[in-house]
Write an enzyme that holds these catalytic residues in place. Structure first.
Site, mmCIF file in Angstrom:
data_model
loop_
_atom_site.group_PDB
_atom_site.id
_atom_site.type_symbol
_atom_site.label_atom_id
_atom_site.label_comp_id
_atom_site.label_asym_id
_atom_site.label_seq_id
_atom_site.Cartn_x
_atom_site.Cartn_y
_atom_site.Cartn_z
ATOM 1 N N CYS A 65 0.822 -1.216 0.000
ATOM 2 C CA CYS A 65 0.000 0.000 0.000
ATOM 3 C C CYS A 65 0.856 1.266 0.000
ATOM 4 O O CYS A 65 1.447 1.610 -1.017
ATOM 5 C CB CYS A 65 -0.982 -0.034 1.170
ATOM 6 S SG CYS A 65 -2.349 1.144 0.982
ATOM 7 N N HIS B 192 -3.910 -4.917 0.505
ATOM 8 C CA HIS B 192 -3.409 -5.425 1.786
ATOM 9 C C HIS B 192 -3.508 -6.949 1.807
ATOM 10 O O HIS B 192 -4.577 -7.504 2.075
ATOM 11 C CB HIS B 192 -4.211 -4.828 2.947
ATOM 12 C CG HIS B 192 -3.897 -3.396 3.210
ATOM 13 N ND1 HIS B 192 -2.863 -2.999 4.037
ATOM 14 C CD2 HIS B 192 -4.454 -2.263 2.735
ATOM 15 C CE1 HIS B 192 -2.817 -1.678 4.070
ATOM 16 N NE2 HIS B 192 -3.761 -1.204 3.282
ATOM 17 N N GLU C 166 -2.422 -8.873 4.021
ATOM 18 C CA GLU C 166 -2.445 -9.375 5.389
ATOM 19 C C GLU C 166 -3.852 -9.519 5.968
ATOM 20 O O GLU C 166 -4.037 -10.194 6.984
ATOM 21 C CB GLU C 166 -1.604 -8.473 6.303
ATOM 22 C CG GLU C 166 -2.155 -7.064 6.531
ATOM 23 C CD GLU C 166 -1.724 -6.050 5.495
ATOM 24 O OE1 GLU C 166 -1.755 -4.844 5.785
ATOM 25 O OE2 GLU C 166 -1.373 -6.459 4.364
#
Length: 511
Positions: free
Chosen positions: A81, A169, A171
């Site tokens: 990001c 993202h 994660e």
């Protein structure tokens, strides 16, 4: 020396989640502020670097400007990001502010499936976007590897080295193949072996503790919780009865908790002393209503009681603490001291006061990792599966001044609440639960009589590590049954409410 992934934090709310995902791959990682990058340039254990997202725009004055000298090109880098935007801007690409912040689901297309970062990931996979800037074109050595309908550069790599960047993202859970992508980077590109397991951690930590502590005497405050218990077992394996455990009854524990937990510890073979200090703590809390004042009063009193007990031990040189990684991370912010939301009960002045060296065997672990290590060590399941319980105990679940009478009342409410969860088979579905005594009274009717008595709130949340939490959607029939039991059996309570707020914006505890 264990192989390591370095995560450079730019202030993203998801940074800890990156670390947790890497740990799920059995790879050790550490989070450090972006400004500390140069300290890791020559780390021989370093296998790769991940740059986190950020609430900043790359165009903001004072935005994080990470110096990757000595890292970029030496080890693989994955920029996420904001990190992706930063490297793109440096490469001369066009990074523009978007009028509307893009937040939510998107779907990748034009994926370079032959690239090692995208092995096993195919077009149409869902990703999670959260950004106000967009990379609208490539430049320099950038090679676009994926896009979405709204983002032309959703992923790219730099041709002159093993450097990768994603606008989304990986994660977060909403990115369907996020863990696979991180695995492709950490295990594939970086070549990590994935051998950082609970068993390996326990064995290496016990050996390190033996080397570190030698024949010294160590004192540890046990709380009955998972963290201090696992720390105690690791230390006990390393130094045996040279570990002296102290379990203090501050009068703010759950019903029967002091005697029950003390007995559990003795069955585990620990060298433990129980201390009844209830009157002393209630005296320190008299007249205190502010939450932070209550925490500090409890902290001061604990230091005094623990210090006195520790001095009974001859030649003690070390203070052991159950500090875990979120405590460590929260004490270091990206751009300076973090705002104090509430004091951590295990880091408040104890080492300086006691003039002892500190040993923290769990300071690299997240809460769920602590549980896995505890399971590996054979920790009593009754302690291993316990919900987290605040260090100040019921004092911060009693809004306003704390008195023995209020604690006794709340202990009964809590006993019915936690016992009810266990009986209904719901306890293990809840990450943390507790009851809160509210500083209000309400009108009720019992029999044919009007009552004006206290109200209590019940709290139950689901979470992984307490950094974020959602309220539990428990069956209404169960909540109704518990409410009836509390009102009928606890004299002085005539109203029960259920807390349906999540973290953030609320915290798990009310104080």
């Amino acid at each position: 020396m264990h192989e390591k992934i370095l995560i450079l934090d730019h202030g993203s709310q998801y940074t800890q989640l990156i670390a947790r995902r890497v740990r799920e791959l059995n790879v050790y990682c550490e989070i450090h502020p972006f400004s500390k990058a140069e300290e890791h340039r020559n780390d021989p254990a370093l296998k790769g670097v991940i740059l986190s997202g950020s609430p900043f725009s790359v165009h903001d004055p004072g935005a994080p400007d990470t110096d990757l000298t000595g890292l970029l090109g030496r080890v693989p880098v994955l920029a996420v990001c904001y990190g992706a935007q930063l490297l793109a801007k440096r490469a001369g690409a066009q990074v523009e502010r978007t009028r509307v912040r893009e937040y939510g689901r998107a779907y990748l297309d034009n994926i370079h499936v032959s690239d090692p970062l995208f092995t096993g990931i195919h077009a149409g996979t869902q990703v999670w976007m959260s950004h106000g800037d967009s990379i609208v074109s490539a430049a320099g050595s950038m090679e676009v590897m994926a896009s979405t309908h709204a983002v032309p550069v959703a992923a790219y790599r730099l041709k002159d080295g093993p450097t990768f960047a994603v606008q989304f993202h990986p994660e977060v859970y909403h990115t369907t193949d996020g863990l696979r992508l991180l695995g492709n980077f950490v295990l594939g590109v970086c070549g990590c072996s994935g051998d950082w397991t609970p068993k390996g951690f326990a064995e290496s930590t016990v050996e390190e503790l033996r080397q570190q502590l030698g024949n010294d005497q160590v004192v540890l405050a046990l709380s009955g919780g998972v963290d201090s218990s696992v720390a105690a077992l690791l230390l006990h394996r390393a130094i045996g009865d040279r570990l002296h455990c102290i379990f203090v009854d501050n009068g703010l524990l759950r019903k029967n908790e002091f005697t029950d937990v003390l007995e559990s510890y003795r069955h585990m073979g620990l060298n433990i002393t129980g201390v009844d200090a209830r009157d002393r703590f209630f005296g320190a809390l008299r007249g205190q209503e502010d939450p932070e004042a209550k925490r500090k009063a409890i902290g001061r009193t604990f230091v005094e009681v623990f210090d006195a007990e520790a001095h009974r031990i001859k030649d003690v040189k070390w203070l052991a603490q159950g500090t875990i990684y979120p405590d460590v991370i929260e004490s270091v912010s990206v751009n300076g001291p973090s705002a104090t939301i509430k004091s951590h009960h295990n880091v408040g002045g104890l080492p300086d006061r006691m003039k002892l060296q500190v040993v923290e065997p769990l300071r690299t672990l997240f809460k769920d990792e602590v549980r896995r290590v505890g399971r590996e060590l054979g920790l009593d399941p009754g302690i291993l599966g316990r919900h987290p319980f605040p260090g100040p105990g019921l004092a911060i679940r009693i809004l306003g001044e704390v008195t023995p009478e209020k604690v006794a009342l709340l202990q009964e409410v809590d006993h019915l609440w936690i016992g009810g969860l266990r009986e209904a088979g719901l306890y293990d579905e809840v990450w943390q639960a507790g009851a809160i005594l509210l500083p209000v009274q309400s009108v009720g009717v019992m029999g044919d009589e009007r009552t004006y008595e206290k109200a209590v709130a019940l709290r139950a949340v689901t979470s992984t590590d307490g950094m974020t939490a959602d309220w539990c959607h428990l069956p209404h029939e169960f909540l109704a049954r518990i409410s009836t039991a509390i009102i009928n059996q606890v004299k002085g309570v005539n109203r029960v409410v259920y807390d349906i707020s999540s973290k953030p914006p609320a915290t798990i505890e009310w104080e």
